[in-house]
Motif scaffolding. Structure first.
Motif, PDB file in Angstrom:
ATOM      1  N   ASN A 311       1.602 -19.182   0.054  1.00 14.43           N
ATOM      2  CA  ASN A 311       2.374 -18.321  -0.849  1.00 14.43           C
ATOM      3  C   ASN A 311       2.498 -16.918  -0.260  1.00 14.43           C
ATOM      4  O   ASN A 311       1.499 -16.337   0.202  1.00 14.43           O
ATOM      5  N   TYR A 312       3.723 -16.376  -0.305  1.00 15.58           N
ATOM      6  CA  TYR A 312       3.985 -15.050   0.248  1.00 15.58           C
ATOM      7  C   TYR A 312       4.815 -14.235  -0.747  1.00 15.58           C
ATOM      8  O   TYR A 312       5.541 -14.797  -1.585  1.00 15.58           O
ATOM      9  N   VAL A 313       4.698 -12.893  -0.616  1.00 14.98           N
ATOM     10  CA  VAL A 313       5.613 -11.964  -1.271  1.00 14.98           C
ATOM     11  C   VAL A 313       6.120 -11.004  -0.208  1.00 14.98           C
ATOM     12  O   VAL A 313       5.516 -10.858   0.862  1.00 14.98           O
ATOM     13  N   PHE A 314       7.251 -10.346  -0.495  1.00 19.12           N
ATOM     14  CA  PHE A 314       7.822  -9.378   0.442  1.00 19.12           C
ATOM     15  C   PHE A 314       7.627  -7.981  -0.134  1.00 19.12           C
ATOM     16  O   PHE A 314       8.190  -7.639  -1.183  1.00 19.12           O
ATOM     17  N   ARG A 315       6.836  -7.178   0.564  1.00 20.68           N
ATOM     18  CA  ARG A 315       6.535  -5.813   0.152  1.00 20.68           C
ATOM     19  C   ARG A 315       7.618  -4.885   0.686  1.00 20.68           C
ATOM     20  O   ARG A 315       8.011  -4.967   1.856  1.00 20.68           O
ATOM     21  N   LEU A 316       8.100  -3.981  -0.188  1.00 20.26           N
ATOM     22  CA  LEU A 316       9.123  -3.015   0.207  1.00 20.26           C
ATOM     23  C   LEU A 316       8.446  -1.769   0.760  1.00 20.26           C
ATOM     24  O   LEU A 316       7.653  -1.119   0.082  1.00 20.26           O
ATOM     25  N   ASN A 317       8.758  -1.427   2.013  1.00 22.19           N
ATOM     26  CA  ASN A 317       8.185  -0.268   2.684  1.00 22.19           C
ATOM     27  C   ASN A 317       9.059   0.968   2.461  1.00 22.19           C
ATOM     28  O   ASN A 317      10.232   0.849   2.054  1.00 22.19           O
ATOM     29  N   GLU A 338       0.060 -15.794 -11.715  1.00 25.80           N
ATOM     30  CA  GLU A 338      -1.052 -14.875 -11.506  1.00 25.80           C
ATOM     31  C   GLU A 338      -1.276 -14.648 -10.013  1.00 25.80           C
ATOM     32  O   GLU A 338      -1.278 -15.611  -9.231  1.00 25.80           O
ATOM     33  N   ILE A 339      -1.485 -13.392  -9.638  1.00 28.51           N
ATOM     34  CA  ILE A 339      -1.799 -13.029  -8.250  1.00 28.51           C
ATOM     35  C   ILE A 339      -3.274 -12.644  -8.206  1.00 28.51           C
ATOM     36  O   ILE A 339      -3.696 -11.662  -8.826  1.00 28.51           O
ATOM     37  N   THR A 340      -4.065 -13.425  -7.484  1.00 30.38           N
ATOM     38  CA  THR A 340      -5.502 -13.184  -7.425  1.00 30.38           C
ATOM     39  C   THR A 340      -5.939 -12.457  -6.163  1.00 30.38           C
ATOM     40  O   THR A 340      -7.093 -12.030  -6.075  1.00 30.38           O
ATOM     41  N   GLY A 341      -5.062 -12.268  -5.192  1.00 29.20           N
ATOM     42  CA  GLY A 341      -5.436 -11.569  -3.970  1.00 29.20           C
ATOM     43  C   GLY A 341      -4.258 -11.387  -3.046  1.00 29.20           C
ATOM     44  O   GLY A 341      -3.243 -12.082  -3.140  1.00 29.20           O
ATOM     45  N   GLY A 342      -4.357 -10.388  -2.150  1.00 25.65           N
ATOM     46  CA  GLY A 342      -3.311 -10.129  -1.168  1.00 25.65           C
ATOM     47  C   GLY A 342      -2.600  -8.816  -1.376  1.00 25.65           C
ATOM     48  O   GLY A 342      -2.228  -8.146  -0.419  1.00 25.65           O
ATOM     49  N   ILE A 343      -2.396  -8.404  -2.628  1.00 21.02           N
ATOM     50  CA  ILE A 343      -1.740  -7.137  -2.951  1.00 21.02           C
ATOM     51  C   ILE A 343      -2.470  -6.512  -4.132  1.00 21.02           C
ATOM     52  O   ILE A 343      -3.289  -7.164  -4.794  1.00 21.02           O
ATOM     53  N   ASP A 344      -2.156  -5.233  -4.387  1.00 15.97           N
ATOM     54  CA  ASP A 344      -2.735  -4.559  -5.548  1.00 15.97           C
ATOM     55  C   ASP A 344      -1.633  -4.234  -6.553  1.00 15.97           C
ATOM     56  O   ASP A 344      -0.455  -4.527  -6.329  1.00 15.97           O
ATOM     57  N   ALA A 345      -2.037  -3.615  -7.666  1.00 21.33           N
ATOM     58  CA  ALA A 345      -1.089  -3.359  -8.759  1.00 21.33           C
ATOM     59  C   ALA A 345      -0.036  -2.323  -8.406  1.00 21.33           C
ATOM     60  O   ALA A 345       0.976  -2.223  -9.101  1.00 21.33           O
ATOM     61  N   ALA A 346      -0.224  -1.536  -7.333  1.00 25.37           N
ATOM     62  CA  ALA A 346       0.738  -0.497  -6.967  1.00 25.37           C
ATOM     63  C   ALA A 346       1.761  -0.966  -5.935  1.00 25.37           C
ATOM     64  O   ALA A 346       2.642  -0.205  -5.541  1.00 25.37           O
ATOM     65  N   THR A 347       1.681  -2.185  -5.481  1.00 27.53           N
ATOM     66  CA  THR A 347       2.573  -2.692  -4.445  1.00 27.53           C
ATOM     67  C   THR A 347       3.948  -2.987  -5.016  1.00 27.53           C
ATOM     68  O   THR A 347       4.071  -3.661  -6.045  1.00 27.53           O
ATOM     69  N   GLN A 348       4.983  -2.473  -4.340  1.00 29.63           N
ATOM     70  CA  GLN A 348       6.357  -2.743  -4.738  1.00 29.63           C
ATOM     71  C   GLN A 348       6.822  -3.986  -3.995  1.00 29.63           C
ATOM     72  O   GLN A 348       6.871  -4.012  -2.762  1.00 29.63           O
ATOM     73  N   VAL A 349       7.136  -5.047  -4.715  1.00 23.18           N
ATOM     74  CA  VAL A 349       7.519  -6.310  -4.087  1.00 23.18           C
ATOM     75  C   VAL A 349       8.934  -6.688  -4.498  1.00 23.18           C
ATOM     76  O   VAL A 349       9.434  -6.287  -5.553  1.00 23.18           O
TER      77      VAL A 349
END
Length: 393
Positions: A311-317, A338-349
């Motif tokens: 599973n992946y998400v794309f983070r906006l830089n 539910e996201i249990t790991g890999g990013i935090d609550a401040a990540t823009q995806v």
């Protein structure tokens, strides 16, 4: 060249020069625009939201009768004359199911009554003789031995009355056994009775599901067994897709040493209507246990992309390019995951269009509507219906 000619040519030269400069500027801007990188896709982005998701545990198992009653014959050597019910019939407690021929029993009953009357007549005579013997005891007209014999005869006659009454009760009981009645309300699940058959005592005639109640015997691993408590809610799903809610009655005290699974017994209500056709004893069914709810960081389902089994998400830089980030997922509720790991609550995806992106793509971000947090069962907004699709991965 005179002054008049110079005055005429000078404005033309200036106009031509201005036109040349303007055209050169447009050409330079076009070249600059041509060299600028283009966005691969227009997307919407969002940050993870906090939701309250249900905690569930999935399991598989068999649907069985809550309790089965074996209805047998208590008469020996009698012929079945009538069978009133068949498989699938709903019966009430005390309802007549079958009957045996009572001719032989009635004859024996009449004989027992006659024997009782004879014993009572003999007892009356013996009692009278004993009474006279007692009155003559002081006069010496009868010997002590004769008096003792009369008294003993009286006691013997009373015992014969008791024996005759017991024989009569036995025949009355045999007559009662010629009528086979339902010991409880329920559904007939098997029938072995045949009209005209002569059966022995103890032969099973019918089998009945008591009160029509079923239970789900879920197989749970030893590791998950401690999470389930009696009274916990469960939802059982039949092969047809119909669902039936129940409650945990008891957790088995032992674990099968062969497969390391333990049985959890879930009481189900008597199925009615469509549920009666969907849930049958002996069927295999899946289900889930409702173990409460907890806070979770969630994203819309479309923001999570599955590639190569991960599973992946794309983070906006900040440079408007995206980076592919591997994440760990958990529970799912409606269109939220539910996201249990890999990013935090401040990540823009990236949410919309994530499935068409590659790592490093330049995107054009547009404003999206705020994400509505998912609600656990019992919350407002109709989350109770959506919670039926939740499961623990």
């Amino acid at each position: 060249m005179n002054d008049t000619t110079m005055k005429t040519i000078k404005p033309l030269v200036l106009a031509l020069a201005a036109a040349f400069c303007l055209q050169a500027g447009h050409a330079f801007a076009a070249d600059e625009k041509k060299d600028a990188p283009k966005a691969a896709l227009t997307v919407t982005t969002a940050k993870p939201s906090t939701s309250r998701l249900p905690i569930t545990l999935t399991a598989n198992g068999n649907i069985s009768a809550w309790q089965e009653a074996s209805i047998g014959s208590e008469s020996n050597g009698l012929r079945l004359t009538e069978v009133r019910v068949n498989v699938g019939d709903v019966v009430e407690k005390g309802e007549l199911l079958a009957s045996f021929s009572a001719d032989t029993v009635n004859a024996d009953l009449a004989q027992a009554r006659a024997a009782l009357m004879e014993a009572e007549a003999n007892a009356a005579e013996a009692s009278a003789n004993a009474a006279r013997a007692r009155s003559l005891d002081a006069s010496g007209a009868l010997s002590a031995q004769q008096i003792s014999q009369y008294l003993t005869a009286e006691q013997t006659a009373k015992a014969r009355i008791a024996s005759a009454k017991a024989a009569l009760a036995t025949q009355q009981l045999r007559l009662k056994y010629t009528r086979v009645v339902a010991p409880d309300s329920g559904v007939i699940s098997a029938r072995g009775a045949t009209v005209g058959a002569v059966v022995g005592a103890g032969t099973e005639l019918f089998r009945m599901i008591r009160q029509g109640r079923l239970e789900w015997r879920a197989e749970v691993t030893a590791a998950d067994l401690s999470r389930i408590r009696p009274g916990a809610g469960a939802v059982v799903k039949a092969a047809s897709g119909e669902e039936l809610s129940g409650k945990v009655r008891v957790v088995a005290p032992t674990v099968d040493p062969q497969n390391r699974y333990a049985l959890v017994y879930v009481d189900l209500p008597a199925p009615k209507g469509r549920d009666a056709a969907a849930f049958k004893a002996g069927m295999f069914a899946s289900g889930r246990f409702n173990l409460g709810a907890s806070e979770a960081m969630t994203l819309p389902q479309q923001a999570v992309v599955v590639r190569d089994g991960f599973n992946y998400v794309f983070r906006l830089n900040p440079d408007k390019r995206v980076s592919r980030v591997k994440v760990q997922t958990g529970r799912r509720l409606a269109d939220s995951v539910e996201i249990t790991g890999g990013i935090d609550a401040a990540t823009q995806v990236v949410v919309s269009g994530a499935g068409f992106l590659n790592d490093g793509d330049l995107v054009n971000n547009v404003t999206a509507a705020p994400i509505k947090p998912a609600a656990a069962p019992g919350a407002t907004g109709g989350a109770g219906g959506a919670a039926k699709t939740a499961k623990l991965r």
